[in-house]
Design a protein around this motif. Structure first.
Motif, PDB file in Angstrom:
ATOM      1  N   TYR A   1      -3.929  -2.138   0.299  1.00  0.00           N
ATOM      2  CA  TYR A   1      -3.110  -2.564  -0.837  1.00  0.00           C
ATOM      3  C   TYR A   1      -3.180  -1.545  -1.981  1.00  0.00           C
ATOM      4  CZ  TYR A   1      -2.553  -7.216   1.251  1.00  0.00           C
ATOM      5  OH  TYR A   1      -2.236  -8.264   2.071  1.00  0.00           O
ATOM      6  N   THR A   2      -4.362  -1.010  -2.211  1.00  0.00           N
ATOM      7  CA  THR A   2      -4.509   0.009  -3.257  1.00  0.00           C
ATOM      8  C   THR A   2      -3.667   1.232  -2.942  1.00  0.00           C
ATOM      9  OG1 THR A   2      -6.788  -0.734  -3.651  1.00  0.00           O
ATOM     10  CG2 THR A   2      -6.173   1.419  -4.539  1.00  0.00           C
TER      11      THR A   2
ATOM     12  N   ALA B   1       2.682  -3.596  -3.119  1.00  0.00           N
ATOM     13  CA  ALA B   1       1.983  -2.796  -2.112  1.00  0.00           C
ATOM     14  C   ALA B   1       2.549  -3.032  -0.716  1.00  0.00           C
ATOM     15  CB  ALA B   1       0.495  -3.114  -2.136  1.00  0.00           C
ATOM     16  N   VAL B   2       2.753  -4.308  -0.345  1.00  0.00           N
ATOM     17  CA  VAL B   2       3.243  -4.583   1.008  1.00  0.00           C
ATOM     18  C   VAL B   2       4.681  -4.113   1.183  1.00  0.00           C
ATOM     19  CG1 VAL B   2       1.652  -6.494   1.395  1.00  0.00           C
ATOM     20  CG2 VAL B   2       3.920  -6.966   0.457  1.00  0.00           C
ATOM     21  N   ALA B   3       5.456  -4.123   0.091  1.00  0.00           N
ATOM     22  CA  ALA B   3       6.816  -3.605   0.183  1.00  0.00           C
ATOM     23  C   ALA B   3       6.804  -2.101   0.438  1.00  0.00           C
ATOM     24  CB  ALA B   3       7.585  -3.917  -1.098  1.00  0.00           C
ATOM     25  N   GLN B   4       5.926  -1.392  -0.264  1.00  0.00           N
ATOM     26  CA  GLN B   4       5.834   0.054  -0.076  1.00  0.00           C
ATOM     27  C   GLN B   4       5.316   0.408   1.317  1.00  0.00           C
ATOM     28  OE1 GLN B   4       6.814   2.609  -1.775  1.00  0.00           O
ATOM     29  NE2 GLN B   4       5.847   4.170  -0.500  1.00  0.00           N
ATOM     30  N   LEU B   5       4.346  -0.365   1.794  1.00  0.00           N
ATOM     31  CA  LEU B   5       3.761  -0.100   3.106  1.00  0.00           C
ATOM     32  C   LEU B   5       4.600  -0.647   4.254  1.00  0.00           C
ATOM     33  CD1 LEU B   5       0.067  -1.050   2.244  1.00  0.00           C
ATOM     34  CD2 LEU B   5       0.917   1.267   2.669  1.00  0.00           C
ATOM     35  N   GLN B   6       5.619  -1.445   3.891  1.00  0.00           N
ATOM     36  CA  GLN B   6       6.444  -2.126   4.890  1.00  0.00           C
ATOM     37  C   GLN B   6       5.560  -2.907   5.866  1.00  0.00           C
ATOM     38  OE1 GLN B   6       9.005   0.973   6.543  1.00  0.00           O
ATOM     39  NE2 GLN B   6      10.515   0.627   4.932  1.00  0.00           N
ATOM     40  N   SER B   7       4.585  -3.604   5.284  1.00  0.00           N
ATOM     41  CA  SER B   7       3.629  -4.345   6.098  1.00  0.00           C
ATOM     42  C   SER B   7       3.651  -5.840   5.792  1.00  0.00           C
ATOM     43  CB  SER B   7       2.208  -3.805   5.867  1.00  0.00           C
ATOM     44  OG  SER B   7       1.816  -3.975   4.512  1.00  0.00           O
ATOM     45  N   GLY B   8       4.753  -6.325   5.252  1.00  0.00           N
ATOM     46  CA  GLY B   8       4.861  -7.742   4.944  1.00  0.00           C
ATOM     47  C   GLY B   8       5.982  -7.976   3.953  1.00  0.00           C
TER      48      GLY B   8
ATOM     49  N   TYR C   1     -11.046  -2.324  -7.852  1.00  0.00           N
ATOM     50  CA  TYR C   1     -10.495  -1.006  -7.508  1.00  0.00           C
ATOM     51  C   TYR C   1      -8.991  -1.101  -7.294  1.00  0.00           C
ATOM     52  CZ  TYR C   1      -9.842   3.423  -5.028  1.00  0.00           C
ATOM     53  OH  TYR C   1      -9.404   4.676  -4.638  1.00  0.00           O
ATOM     54  N   PHE C   2      -8.562  -2.183  -6.662  1.00  0.00           N
ATOM     55  CA  PHE C   2      -7.131  -2.409  -6.465  1.00  0.00           C
ATOM     56  C   PHE C   2      -6.437  -2.814  -7.761  1.00  0.00           C
ATOM     57  CE2 PHE C   2      -4.060  -5.944  -5.833  1.00  0.00           C
ATOM     58  CZ  PHE C   2      -2.980  -5.183  -5.408  1.00  0.00           C
ATOM     59  N   LEU C   3      -7.093  -3.677  -8.526  1.00  0.00           N
ATOM     60  CA  LEU C   3      -6.429  -4.300  -9.662  1.00  0.00           C
ATOM     61  C   LEU C   3      -6.278  -3.380 -10.872  1.00  0.00           C
ATOM     62  CD1 LEU C   3      -5.163  -6.991 -10.345  1.00  0.00           C
ATOM     63  CD2 LEU C   3      -7.380  -7.806 -11.144  1.00  0.00           C
TER      64      LEU C   3
END
Length: 380
Positions: A22-23, A193-200, A331-333
Motif C-alpha cells: 500500500y505504501t 494505493a489499490v487503484a494505482q497498483l490495480q490490485s483491488g 510508515y504507510f500513513l
C-alpha cells in the motif's frame, strides 16, 4: 500456544507485506495537475441523496454555488429521501437555477419497503439527469470551488469510466473524532494505493464520478439493489468488471470533499457496521481476502491481549506484534497524512490502537451477523 504464536507471526508478516504494498502504491500515485488550463465542455450532474439534512445541506448548497465550472454545464439534483424536516424547502429555496429538487415521496410509494433507499434515490436521480458525467456526494459534505472543474479536467484528459476521488473528515474537535479521522484517512490512502497498483477496487460515495452511459451499460444497481450498502464500491466493481482499465483514482487537493465525523459511539458503530456489512458481497476476491487477513490478525491480537492476563508469558510477544503493526501502519500513513494536511493527527495514532482493534473485531462480526440503523431505519 506455540501454534498460536506461529500463526500470529505469520499473519503479522502477511500484514506487513500488505502495508508495504500500500505504501508503494500511494507513493507511485502522482498528484494530478492540469497541464493546460482550459474550460471543460462535459455536461455534469451532481446527485445528492438527502434524508433529514436541514442542518448540513445549507453549507453544501453554498459550496456548489461557488463552483468555478460553467453554470450552463452543471446541474445539481438533490433527491429528498422522505425527509421529515426542512430539507426539501431549503433546496427548493436555494435561489440557484441549476439546483433542482426531486422527492422520493412523489416518485415512490412510501409503503413500499426497500433495503437500499440510497441506491433507489441515486437511480431515480440519474433517470432525470441531463449530464453525461454523474458525480455523487453526500448532504453533510463541503468542497472547494474547483471540485467539479478538477473532476472534469481529469475525466477529459484520461477518459475513465469511473473516478474515485479523495474524501477527508473535518471539524475533528475532540479525541473521538480525531480517531475517526485517522481511521478514515487510512482507508482513503488504501483506496488510492489499490487503484494505482490495480490490485483491488475501493471508493467512497461522498466523492465519485462515472459516465451515465457506463452506469446503464452495466445495468445500474441491478443485482446489488437488495444489498443495503454498496452504492459506491459494489457499483465500482460492476464498472471495473466491464472496463478493467476504466477505473481510476484522482489524487488532487482541489478534488478533496470534506465530510463530518459522527458525534456518538452508537452512530459510529452503525456507520462502520454498515460499511463492513457488504464485505462478503464483493465479487473482487482480492479485496475480500485482504479484509479476511486484516480481520483475523486483529482478532488474534485481541485474543492474545485477553489471554495474556492469565498467561503473562504472552506479553512480550503481544508488545512486539503491536509495535510491528503500529510501525508498518505509520510508515504507510505518513505520506497520506501529508497529502491531506493532517500530520498533526498522527500523535493520536498509538493511543488510538486501544480503541481501533476492538472496533475492527466488533464491527466486522456485526456487519456479517447483526443489523444496524441508518437514517432512522433498521437495516439487515
Amino acid at each position: 500456544m506455540y501454534f498460536f504464536l506461529i500463526l500470529m507471526v505469520t499473519l503479522a508478516l502477511g500484514y506487513g507485506v500488505l502495508m508495504l504494498r500500500y505504501t508503494l502504491g500511494w507513493k507511485r500515485l502522482k498528484n494530478y495537475v492540469v497541464a493546460v488550463p482550459r474550460m471543460g465542455t462535459t455536461p455534469v450532474t451532481v446527485i445528492i441523496p438527502a434524508r433529514d439534512e436541514e442542518n448540513n445541506i445549507p453549507p453544501l448548497l453554498e459550496a456548489l454555488k461557488h463552483q468555478t465550472y460553467p453554470v450552463n454545464l452543471l446541474e445539481v439534483i438533490v433527491i429528498d429521501d422522505f425527509s421529515t424536516d426542512n430539507t426539501a424547502d431549503l433546496v427548493r429555496n436555494s435561489g440557484a437555477p441549476n439546483i433542482k429538487l426531486l422527492q422520493m415521496s412523489q416518485l415512490l410509494d412510501k409503503a413500499q419497503r426497500l433495503n437500499s433507499y440510497k441506491k433507489k434515490a441515486i437511480e431515480m436521480a440519474i433517470g432525470h439527469a441531463s449530464g453525461s458525467l454523474i458525480v455523487t456526494t453526500d448532504a453533510d459534505c463541503i468542497m472547494g470551488p474547483r471540485w467539479i472543474e478538477t473532476l472534469v479536467h481529469f475525466y477529459e484528459d484520461r477518459r475513465p469510466k469511473f473516478i474515485a476521488a479523495p474524501v477527508s473528515f473535518f471539524k475533528e474537535d475532540n479525541f473521538f473524532k480525531k480517531l475517526q479521522s485517522l481511521d478514515f484517512m487510512t482507508m482513503q490512502g488504501i483506496t488510492g494505493a489499490v487503484a494505482q497498483l490495480q490490485s483491488g477496487t475501493m471508493c467512497n460515495g461522498a466523492n465519485l464520478a462515472y459516465e451515465k452511459e457506463a452506469f446503464y451499460d452495466v445495468g445500474g444497481f441491478s443485482g446489488i439493489d437488495k444489498i443495503a450498502s454498496g452504492d459506491d464500491m459494489l457499483l465500482m466493481y460492476k464498472i471495473y468488471n466491464a472496463y478493467p482499465e476504466g477505473v481510476m483514482y484522482l489524487r488532487s487537493e482541489d478534488a478533496i470533499v470534506r465530510t463530518l465525523p459522527v458525534d456518538t459511539l452508537k452512530g459510529f458503530m452503525n456507520q462502520r457496521i454498515r460499511w463492513s456489512s457488504k464485505a462478503d458481497k464483493y465479487e473482487d476476491k482480492r479485496l475480500f481476502w485482504v479484509l479476511v487477513l486484516v480481520y483475523i490478525f486483529n482478532v488474534g491480537l485481541l485474543a492474545m491481549a485477553v489471554t495474556a492476563i492469565f498467561l503473562p508469558v504472552l506479553w512480550p510477544w503481544l508488545l512486539i506484534l503491536l509495535l510491528f503493526k503500529v510501525t508498518m501502519e505509520l510508515y504507510f500513513l505518513l505520506p497520506v497524512a501529508q497529502f491531506f494536511n493532517k500530520t498533526g493527527l498522527l500523535v493520536y495514532f498509538i493511543p488510538g490502537q486501544i480503541f481501533h482493534i476492538p472496533y475492527i473485531v466488533l464491527a466486522g462480526w456485526l456487519g456479517k451477523f447483526g443489523s444496524y440503523q441508518w437514517k432512522g431505519r433498521n437495516v439487515n
